[in-house]
Design a protein around this motif. Structure first.
Motif, mmCIF file in Angstrom:
data_model
loop_
_atom_site.group_PDB
_atom_site.id
_atom_site.type_symbol
_atom_site.label_atom_id
_atom_site.label_comp_id
_atom_site.label_asym_id
_atom_site.label_seq_id
_atom_site.Cartn_x
_atom_site.Cartn_y
_atom_site.Cartn_z
ATOM 1 N N LEU A 29 -27.034 -64.739 7.648
ATOM 2 C CA LEU A 29 -27.062 -65.544 8.857
ATOM 3 C C LEU A 29 -25.640 -65.996 9.164
ATOM 4 C CD1 LEU A 29 -28.683 -66.989 11.083
ATOM 5 C CD2 LEU A 29 -28.976 -68.903 9.478
ATOM 6 N N ASP A 30 -25.068 -65.444 10.215
ATOM 7 C CA ASP A 30 -23.733 -65.811 10.694
ATOM 8 C C ASP A 30 -23.916 -66.553 12.011
ATOM 9 O OD1 ASP A 30 -21.544 -63.683 9.264
ATOM 10 O OD2 ASP A 30 -23.629 -62.996 9.318
ATOM 11 N N LEU A 31 -23.442 -67.784 12.081
ATOM 12 C CA LEU A 31 -23.566 -68.547 13.316
ATOM 13 C C LEU A 31 -22.210 -69.083 13.764
ATOM 14 C CD1 LEU A 31 -26.828 -70.587 12.559
ATOM 15 C CD2 LEU A 31 -26.602 -68.537 13.993
ATOM 16 N N ALA A 32 -22.014 -69.053 15.065
ATOM 17 C CA ALA A 32 -20.813 -69.620 15.675
ATOM 18 C C ALA A 32 -20.952 -71.130 15.693
ATOM 19 C CB ALA A 32 -20.656 -69.085 17.096
ATOM 20 N N VAL A 33 -19.870 -71.829 15.342
ATOM 21 C CA VAL A 33 -19.836 -73.292 15.410
ATOM 22 C C VAL A 33 -19.153 -73.661 16.713
ATOM 23 C CG1 VAL A 33 -18.971 -75.418 14.355
ATOM 24 C CG2 VAL A 33 -19.690 -73.498 12.897
ATOM 25 N N ALA A 67 -15.192 -62.609 19.826
ATOM 26 C CA ALA A 67 -14.154 -61.993 18.994
ATOM 27 C C ALA A 67 -12.752 -62.484 19.327
ATOM 28 C CB ALA A 67 -14.220 -60.468 19.110
ATOM 29 N N GLU A 68 -12.432 -62.660 20.590
ATOM 30 C CA GLU A 68 -11.085 -63.068 20.976
ATOM 31 C C GLU A 68 -10.737 -64.451 20.414
ATOM 32 O OE1 GLU A 68 -8.579 -63.898 25.066
ATOM 33 O OE2 GLU A 68 -10.187 -62.399 25.106
ATOM 34 N N VAL A 69 -11.645 -65.396 20.528
ATOM 35 C CA VAL A 69 -11.408 -66.744 19.999
ATOM 36 C C VAL A 69 -11.374 -66.705 18.477
ATOM 37 C CG1 VAL A 69 -12.321 -69.095 19.822
ATOM 38 C CG2 VAL A 69 -12.402 -67.883 22.008
ATOM 39 N N MET A 70 -12.286 -65.965 17.858
ATOM 40 C CA MET A 70 -12.307 -65.883 16.401
ATOM 41 C C MET A 70 -11.030 -65.227 15.866
ATOM 42 S SD MET A 70 -14.812 -67.599 15.286
ATOM 43 C CE MET A 70 -14.592 -67.156 13.565
ATOM 44 N N PRO A 89 -26.015 -67.984 17.684
ATOM 45 C CA PRO A 89 -25.676 -66.613 17.301
ATOM 46 C C PRO A 89 -24.367 -66.171 17.954
ATOM 47 C CG PRO A 89 -27.978 -66.764 17.964
ATOM 48 C CD PRO A 89 -27.332 -68.078 18.332
ATOM 49 N N PHE A 90 -23.637 -65.320 17.238
ATOM 50 C CA PHE A 90 -22.402 -64.747 17.767
ATOM 51 C C PHE A 90 -22.700 -63.666 18.793
ATOM 52 C CE2 PHE A 90 -20.234 -66.315 13.911
ATOM 53 C CZ PHE A 90 -19.067 -66.792 14.484
ATOM 54 N N TRP A 140 -17.728 -56.397 14.873
ATOM 55 C CA TRP A 140 -18.220 -57.288 13.818
ATOM 56 C C TRP A 140 -19.058 -58.421 14.403
ATOM 57 C CZ3 TRP A 140 -18.987 -57.613 8.771
ATOM 58 C CH2 TRP A 140 -19.227 -58.865 8.212
ATOM 59 N N TYR A 141 -18.464 -59.179 15.327
ATOM 60 C CA TYR A 141 -19.189 -60.327 15.871
ATOM 61 C C TYR A 141 -20.352 -59.895 16.755
ATOM 62 C CZ TYR A 141 -15.971 -63.408 13.602
ATOM 63 O OH TYR A 141 -15.268 -64.074 12.626
ATOM 64 N N GLY A 142 -20.244 -58.758 17.392
ATOM 65 C CA GLY A 142 -21.343 -58.247 18.194
ATOM 66 C C GLY A 142 -22.523 -57.770 17.366
#
Length: 185
Positions: free
Chosen positions: A69-73, A28-31, A22-23, A58-60
């Motif tokens: 479903l939004d997931l960080a890779v 956010a900074e890296v994205m 999960p994000f 957004w990411y929070g």
């Protein structure tokens, strides 16, 4: 939305090369750097200027969304955030969702994106109970199309000349994958 949706739980999915998690707003900074990468800009429809606070919000808030479903890779070895995978546009009546992804330069060419796509699509079919997952990609996005075909998506059609990019009209390929096709692989 109710908590009974298939995307209410935000899993951690682990493969040999990638971990999907999960994000958090700290991503956010890296994205922000990843979404400004020229290849990402080219294949996501153009540059978008998001402020730091908007990206943090957004990411929070991704874990609060139970209809997607939004997931960080992340790279499994280093833990570095390299992109995102998303199942969204969920249609509960027809058990369909749309898949999208973006992988920054530090995640490309090593199989991380392919594995991330395979992990989230597998989750969509095997855990969330989806019947169909669809996507759209620019016809000239050969890297992404190769990944999608590798994991089982097939071309269902082409939307011709949907965008003018640097003076050239671009086509968009519509692709889909059914649960029965996924299980047969």
């Amino acid at each position: 939305m109710t908590s009974a949706t298939p995307f209410a739980a935000k899993p951690v999915l682990t493969g040999a090369r990638a971990v999907l998690r999960p994000f958090t707003e700290d991503d956010a900074e890296v994205m922000a750097v990843i979404i400004e990468d020229p290849e990402v800009v080219r294949f996501t429809g153009g540059p978008a200027s998001f402020g730091a606070e908007r990206l943090r919000a957004w990411y929070g808030s991704r874990s609060d969304q139970d209809d997607r479903l939004d997931l960080a890779v992340t790279d499994r070895v280093t833990g570095e955030l390299v992109g995102e995978v998303v199942l969204n546009e969920w249609d509960p009546d027809h058990r369909h969702a749309t898949f999208r992804t973006l992988i920054g330069p530090r995640g490309r060419g090593r199989g991380v994106g392919t594995e991330a796509a395979r992990l989230i699509v597998g989750y969509g079919f095997e855990t969330a109970g989806l019947h169909r997952i669809g996507l759209e990609a620019y016809a000239d996005n050969h890297r992404a199309r190769h990944v999608y075909e590798k994991i089982g998506f097939t071309v269902e059609g082409v939307r011709r000349q949907v965008e003018l990019h640097d003076g050239v009209w671009r086509d968009e390929v519509v692709m889909g994958l059914l649960a029965e096709e996924w299980r047969a692989r």
